[in-house]
Design a protein around this motif. Structure first.
Motif, PDB file in Angstrom:
ATOM      1  N   CYS A 196       0.866  -1.181   0.000  1.00 27.25           N
ATOM      2  CA  CYS A 196       0.000   0.000   0.000  1.00 27.25           C
ATOM      3  C   CYS A 196       0.901   1.229   0.000  1.00 27.25           C
ATOM      4  CB  CYS A 196      -0.918  -0.005   1.211  1.00 27.25           C
ATOM      5  SG  CYS A 196      -1.925   1.495   1.355  1.00 27.25           S
ATOM      6  N   ARG A 230      -1.598   2.858  10.377  1.00 21.28           N
ATOM      7  CA  ARG A 230      -2.128   2.285   9.140  1.00 21.28           C
ATOM      8  C   ARG A 230      -2.610   0.870   9.399  1.00 21.28           C
ATOM      9  NH1 ARG A 230       2.049   4.107   4.452  1.00 21.28           N
ATOM     10  NH2 ARG A 230       0.370   3.284   3.150  1.00 21.28           N
ATOM     11  N   TYR A 248      -8.361  -3.921   1.782  1.00 19.01           N
ATOM     12  CA  TYR A 248      -8.228  -2.466   1.751  1.00 19.01           C
ATOM     13  C   TYR A 248      -7.141  -2.021   2.717  1.00 19.01           C
ATOM     14  CZ  TYR A 248     -12.878  -2.542  -0.408  1.00 19.01           C
ATOM     15  OH  TYR A 248     -13.941  -2.775  -1.231  1.00 19.01           O
ATOM     16  N   CYS A 249      -6.349  -1.065   2.293  1.00 22.96           N
ATOM     17  CA  CYS A 249      -5.440  -0.431   3.244  1.00 22.96           C
ATOM     18  C   CYS A 249      -6.070   0.875   3.712  1.00 22.96           C
ATOM     19  CB  CYS A 249      -4.062  -0.210   2.653  1.00 22.96           C
ATOM     20  SG  CYS A 249      -3.942   1.073   1.409  1.00 22.96           S
ATOM     21  N   ALA A 250      -5.693   1.288   4.898  1.00 29.67           N
ATOM     22  CA  ALA A 250      -6.274   2.468   5.512  1.00 29.67           C
ATOM     23  C   ALA A 250      -5.227   3.193   6.337  1.00 29.67           C
ATOM     24  CB  ALA A 250      -7.469   2.084   6.384  1.00 29.67           C
ATOM     25  N   ARG A 265      -4.938   6.487   9.474  1.00 26.16           N
ATOM     26  CA  ARG A 265      -5.605   7.447  10.349  1.00 26.16           C
ATOM     27  C   ARG A 265      -4.584   8.459  10.820  1.00 26.16           C
ATOM     28  NH1 ARG A 265      -6.099   5.886  16.300  1.00 26.16           N
ATOM     29  NH2 ARG A 265      -7.997   7.153  16.188  1.00 26.16           N
ATOM     30  N   TYR A 313     -10.615   5.192  10.835  1.00 25.17           N
ATOM     31  CA  TYR A 313      -9.620   5.459   9.797  1.00 25.17           C
ATOM     32  C   TYR A 313     -10.120   6.548   8.843  1.00 25.17           C
ATOM     33  CZ  TYR A 313      -6.644   1.913  11.633  1.00 25.17           C
ATOM     34  OH  TYR A 313      -5.799   1.214  12.478  1.00 25.17           O
ATOM     35  N   TYR A 355      -8.494   7.597   5.802  1.00 21.67           N
ATOM     36  CA  TYR A 355      -8.180   7.437   4.380  1.00 21.67           C
ATOM     37  C   TYR A 355      -8.228   5.958   4.016  1.00 21.67           C
ATOM     38  CZ  TYR A 355      -6.259  12.077   5.228  1.00 21.67           C
ATOM     39  OH  TYR A 355      -6.100  13.392   5.608  1.00 21.67           O
ATOM     40  N   TRP A 356      -8.721   5.693   2.807  1.00 20.86           N
ATOM     41  CA  TRP A 356      -8.860   4.308   2.340  1.00 20.86           C
ATOM     42  C   TRP A 356      -8.368   4.180   0.905  1.00 20.86           C
ATOM     43  CZ3 TRP A 356     -10.537   0.312   5.368  1.00 20.86           C
ATOM     44  CH2 TRP A 356     -11.082   0.667   6.603  1.00 20.86           C
TER      45      TRP A 356
END
Length: 124
Positions: free
Chosen positions: A22, A34, A95-97, A99, A111, A113-114
């Motif tokens: 990611c 993350r 999915y990566c995320a 905060r 979180y 952002y995705w």
């Protein structure tokens, strides 16, 4: 615009391995916690693994503990998920995320952002 871009998904046989990456578009992500989450068809998005801003703290879902390893390289603004001994039940969109707090949490809603997600399919 802040972006997270996943890569590395694909089709693999049970018992195989994959490595997800990611990449973040901005250096500021080096101070963010993350995580990796996944969503199977008809199910809610669930926590897989998270890591704090420095990489010193990691947490794993019981279902992946001992098989998956989360890591990050802040110099490259990139996070990884090494997945070994894959099982058919690991099939999902991953999915990566990120905060803005540097503290990792397992809660999806915390979180900011995705990424767009990458499909992982494990055949039996």
């Amino acid at each position: 615009q802040v972006q997270l871009v996943e890569s590395g998904g694909g089709l693999v046989q049970a018992g195989g391995s994959l490595r997800l990456s990611c990449a973040a578009s901005e250096r500021t992500f080096s101070s963010y916690a993350r995580g990796w989450f996944r969503q199977a068809p008809g199910k809610e998005r669930e926590f897989v693994a998270v890591i704090n801003w420095s990489g010193s703290s990691t947490y794993y879902a019981d279902s992946v503990k001992g098989r998956f390893t989360i890591s990050r390289d802040n110099a490259k603004n990139t996070m990884y998920l090494q997945m070994n001994s894959l099982k058919p039940e690991d099939t999902a969109v991953y999915y990566c995320a990120a905060r803005r707090s540097g503290i990792a949490t397992m809660t999806v809603g915390m979180y900011d952002y995705w990424g767009q997600g990458t499909q992982v399919t494990v055949s039996s």
